[in-house]
Design a protein around this motif. Structure first.
Motif, PDB file in Angstrom:
ATOM      1  N   PRO A 168      40.272  47.437  43.322  1.00  0.00           N
ATOM      2  CA  PRO A 168      41.162  47.015  42.232  1.00  0.00           C
ATOM      3  C   PRO A 168      42.622  47.168  42.622  1.00  0.00           C
ATOM      4  CG  PRO A 168      39.951  49.031  41.653  1.00  0.00           C
ATOM      5  CD  PRO A 168      39.385  48.542  42.943  1.00  0.00           C
ATOM      6  N   GLY A 169      43.385  46.127  42.425  1.00  0.00           N
ATOM      7  CA  GLY A 169      44.808  46.149  42.768  1.00  0.00           C
ATOM      8  C   GLY A 169      45.057  45.921  44.247  1.00  0.00           C
ATOM      9  N   LEU A 240      43.809  46.646  33.673  1.00  0.00           N
ATOM     10  CA  LEU A 240      43.912  46.088  32.322  1.00  0.00           C
ATOM     11  C   LEU A 240      43.173  44.754  32.263  1.00  0.00           C
ATOM     12  CD1 LEU A 240      45.079  46.250  29.472  1.00  0.00           C
ATOM     13  CD2 LEU A 240      47.105  45.049  30.326  1.00  0.00           C
ATOM     14  N   ILE A 241      42.255  44.673  31.309  1.00  0.00           N
ATOM     15  CA  ILE A 241      41.489  43.436  31.131  1.00  0.00           C
ATOM     16  C   ILE A 241      41.868  42.837  29.784  1.00  0.00           C
ATOM     17  CG2 ILE A 241      39.171  42.461  30.958  1.00  0.00           C
ATOM     18  CD1 ILE A 241      38.174  45.045  32.358  1.00  0.00           C
ATOM     19  N   VAL A 242      42.433  41.650  29.799  1.00  0.00           N
ATOM     20  CA  VAL A 242      42.810  41.011  28.538  1.00  0.00           C
ATOM     21  C   VAL A 242      41.997  39.729  28.373  1.00  0.00           C
ATOM     22  CG1 VAL A 242      44.688  40.133  27.120  1.00  0.00           C
ATOM     23  CG2 VAL A 242      45.130  41.950  28.761  1.00  0.00           C
ATOM     24  N   ASP A 243      41.204  39.697  27.329  1.00  0.00           N
ATOM     25  CA  ASP A 243      40.263  38.599  27.115  1.00  0.00           C
ATOM     26  C   ASP A 243      40.891  37.534  26.218  1.00  0.00           C
ATOM     27  OD1 ASP A 243      37.882  37.262  27.317  1.00  0.00           O
ATOM     28  OD2 ASP A 243      36.683  38.715  26.191  1.00  0.00           O
ATOM     29  N   ASP A 244      40.674  36.292  26.582  1.00  0.00           N
ATOM     30  CA  ASP A 244      41.136  35.150  25.765  1.00  0.00           C
ATOM     31  C   ASP A 244      42.645  35.103  25.604  1.00  0.00           C
ATOM     32  OD1 ASP A 244      38.628  33.940  25.253  1.00  0.00           O
ATOM     33  OD2 ASP A 244      38.171  35.518  23.803  1.00  0.00           O
ATOM     34  N   VAL A 245      43.351  35.076  26.707  1.00  0.00           N
ATOM     35  CA  VAL A 245      44.823  35.068  26.624  1.00  0.00           C
ATOM     36  C   VAL A 245      45.383  33.796  25.991  1.00  0.00           C
ATOM     37  CG1 VAL A 245      45.313  36.653  28.525  1.00  0.00           C
ATOM     38  CG2 VAL A 245      45.054  34.230  28.988  1.00  0.00           C
ATOM     39  N   GLN A 246      44.535  32.761  25.873  1.00  0.00           N
ATOM     40  CA  GLN A 246      45.047  31.566  25.184  1.00  0.00           C
ATOM     41  C   GLN A 246      45.473  31.912  23.764  1.00  0.00           C
ATOM     42  OE1 GLN A 246      41.777  31.942  25.830  1.00  0.00           O
ATOM     43  NE2 GLN A 246      40.722  31.680  23.877  1.00  0.00           N
ATOM     44  N   PHE A 247      44.958  33.017  23.263  1.00  0.00           N
ATOM     45  CA  PHE A 247      45.324  33.462  21.922  1.00  0.00           C
ATOM     46  C   PHE A 247      46.830  33.769  21.802  1.00  0.00           C
ATOM     47  CE2 PHE A 247      45.808  36.477  18.456  1.00  0.00           C
ATOM     48  CZ  PHE A 247      45.076  35.856  17.463  1.00  0.00           C
ATOM     49  N   LEU A 265      52.735  46.640  35.625  1.00  0.00           N
ATOM     50  CA  LEU A 265      51.438  46.928  36.233  1.00  0.00           C
ATOM     51  C   LEU A 265      51.356  46.299  37.621  1.00  0.00           C
ATOM     52  CD1 LEU A 265      49.005  46.460  33.207  1.00  0.00           C
ATOM     53  CD2 LEU A 265      49.984  48.566  34.096  1.00  0.00           C
ATOM     54  N   HIS A 266      51.737  45.053  37.679  1.00  0.00           N
ATOM     55  CA  HIS A 266      51.627  44.328  38.952  1.00  0.00           C
ATOM     56  C   HIS A 266      52.480  44.969  40.027  1.00  0.00           C
ATOM     57  CE1 HIS A 266      51.723  40.935  41.744  1.00  0.00           C
ATOM     58  NE2 HIS A 266      50.616  40.545  41.150  1.00  0.00           N
ATOM     59  N   GLN A 267      53.687  45.285  39.621  1.00  0.00           N
ATOM     60  CA  GLN A 267      54.618  45.896  40.555  1.00  0.00           C
ATOM     61  C   GLN A 267      54.089  47.222  41.097  1.00  0.00           C
ATOM     62  OE1 GLN A 267      57.039  44.716  41.863  1.00  0.00           O
ATOM     63  NE2 GLN A 267      57.885  46.529  42.861  1.00  0.00           N
ATOM     64  N   ASN A 268      53.293  47.894  40.294  1.00  0.00           N
ATOM     65  CA  ASN A 268      52.768  49.184  40.712  1.00  0.00           C
ATOM     66  C   ASN A 268      51.359  49.103  41.278  1.00  0.00           C
ATOM     67  OD1 ASN A 268      54.826  51.389  40.005  1.00  0.00           O
ATOM     68  ND2 ASN A 268      54.867  49.991  38.272  1.00  0.00           N
ATOM     69  N   GLY A 269      50.977  47.927  41.640  1.00  0.00           N
ATOM     70  CA  GLY A 269      49.684  47.767  42.302  1.00  0.00           C
ATOM     71  C   GLY A 269      48.474  47.980  41.409  1.00  0.00           C
TER      72      GLY A 269
END
Ligand code: ADP
Ligand code: MG
Length: 475
Positions: A168-169, A240-247, A265-269
């Protein structure tokens, strides 16, 4: 007496260093490598697309200033992005920053993702009093890779999911965006990744959340004046898992806060996993900067499973549920329900239910009966989104082009055809069709329908388009 790129860059750096915070300087400028200098064009290499976008968004003004000081008013900057992207095809490519000074840069303060955490964190999942933050992952342990059957329709997404959960990451699949229509397994796969990470890395914090719930929490936090706690909480998550981001469509406040959390989050791997019912390119009312983040990693599509996959999904389900049904009947179901996995499961469940209500054996007659009713009830109405997708695919353009204001003939025709089919296949009003296909008014749609009718009479090539598409859309 020509300068070397290093000299020029060194001078720029010393100017930059004096003008921005040292932490930011270290993070964003030290990793840059000056590569080339041609007249007044300096090429610098940045480690990723993310980097480039961040610089563009936050430091373009000061960069331009530094550069102009060194190279004069004609100074230009070229970014060379070292791409280590999908499947390791290391393709360096270049992008030029907009050379006019009108480049719009938002002047709001930089909500620095480096700001140190507030010492007191409030968990929006509310476990008051717990100092040593414990985060319930909200994962469903029943959704695993083992019971997510592999097939052509999901191979890429499934293997990317496995790669992510192994490291992960640590892969270029960050974010991993899983997209596809309803009932094709997005939620299942997203959980499966989380469940697997949790098992392999018990120390990591994992959180599954639907975009809808995320939005609610955010709105609450604004009401209660705890927006910062909300952000800090999410910035603590490793996966972090975000479901249905079209929302998140059209919800600019939530998009904004998500953008900041994502960057941190991305910046910190840390790993981010997203699901959506559309490909990024087809998402509407999502800010461009957020969309571009979605595209950084890998977008993997879940498609409709083919017959073999449907069959093995069904057999696996029956096996796990301890139900025995003749092969012939299972095959019949797999053949006739081809919309998505949820309906496939629904059909077999109603078959089992019917047989136990009526105390009847499950035979092929019963199966036909149940399936017929099932298929009828579930016949999907074609959506305007879907029509736009099919039409733009057919003409090999993207949906934005289809919707654009251009008057280029072939694009106008494609748009008119999309409107015509929207009228034909949906119950939407002319006005609503117009709004959805590039914000036109109802008169435009009406005109489009007439034009398509006329042209189908007079223009043979055009008729062929309409017939082809009609067939695609009627399936
Ligand atoms: P989505 O989130 O895309 O709408 P879900 O993840 O809710 O779809 O999946 C719908 C149902 O289909 C769930 O019960 C899920 O377990 C099942 N399913 C989907 N794909 C598969 C698969 N490849 N193997 C086994 N079950 C699947
Ligand atoms: Mg889902």
């Amino acid at each position: 007496m020509s300068q070397t790129p290093s000299e020029v860059w060194k001078n720029c750096l010393s100017f930059l260093k004096d003008n921005i915070q040292s932490q930011a300087y270290k993070t964003w400028f030290e990793p840059i490598i000056p590569v080339k200098l041609n007249d007044n064009v300096l090429s610098i290499q940045v480690p990723s697309k993310f980097f480039y976008e961040w610089l563009e968004e936050h430091y373009v003004k000061i960069l331009r200033l530094a550069l102009t000081k060194e190279l004069g008013p004609q100074a230009k900057l070229v970014y060379i992005i070292k791409m280590e992207n999908t499947f390791g095809n290391k393709m360096p490519f270049t992008e030029k920053i907009p050379s006019s000074s009108s480049s719009s840069i938002k002047s709001q303060s930089i909500d620095s993702p480096f700001s140190s955490f507030a010492s007191e964190l409030k968990n929006p999942f509310v476990i008051p009093g717990i100092r040593n933050l414990q985060i319930e992952s909200q994962l469903n342990p029943n959704y695993t890779f083992e019971n997510f059957l592999e097939g052509d329709s999901n191979r890429l997404a499934r293997s990317a999911g496995i790669a992510v959960s192994n490291k992960p990451g640590g892969t270029s699949f960050n974010p991993l965006l899983i997209y596809g229509g309803v009932g094709l397994g997005k939620t299942h796969l997203a959980h499966a990744i989380g469940v697997d990470v949790k098992q392999k890395y018990p120390d990591k914090t994992i959180l599954y959340i639907s975009a809808e719930k995320f939005t609610q929490q955010y709105v609450d936090s604004v009401k209660k004046n705890t927006r910062n706690d909300f952000i800090h909480f999410y910035q603590l998550i490793d996966n972090l898992i975000v479901d249905d981001v079209q929302f998140l469509s059209g919800k600019s406040g939530t998009q904004d806060v998500f953008f900041h959390i994502f960057n941190h989050l991305h910046q910190n791997g840390r790993q981010v996993i997203l699901t959506s019912d559309k490909a990024p390119i087809d998402m509407q009312d999502i800010e461009q900067r957020l969309l571009s983040r979605f595209k950084w990693g890998l977008s993997a599509e879940l498609q409709n499973p083919n017959y073999e996959t449907r069959l093995s999904i069904l057999k696996n389900k029956l096996y796990r549920d301890g139900v025995e049904i003749q092969d012939e009947i299972v095959e019949y179901v797999a053949k006739n329900i081809n919309s998505n996995v949820r309906e496939l499961e629904g059909a077999i469940i109603s078959l089992i239910a019917q047989s136990s209500f009526n105390n009847a054996e499950i035979n092929i007659e019963l199966a036909k009966d149940v399936i017929n009713k099932f298929v009828k009830n579930n016949r999907r109405e074609v959506s305007i989104d879907y029509i736009q997708k099919v039409v733009s695919d057919y003409f090999q353009m993207d949906i934005q082009t289809l919707q654009s204001k251009t008057r280029k003939r072939h694009i106008v025709q494609a748009r008119q055809i999309a409107m015509y089919f929207a009228k034909k296949f949906t119950k939407a009003s002319l006005a609503s069709i117009g709004t959805q296909i590039g914000r036109r008014d109802h008169a435009t749609v009406l005109h489009a329908c007439k034009t398509v009718d006329n042209l189908s009479f007079t223009d043979k090539q055009f008729r062929k388009y309409v017939e082809d598409l009609n067939q695609k859309l009627s399936n």
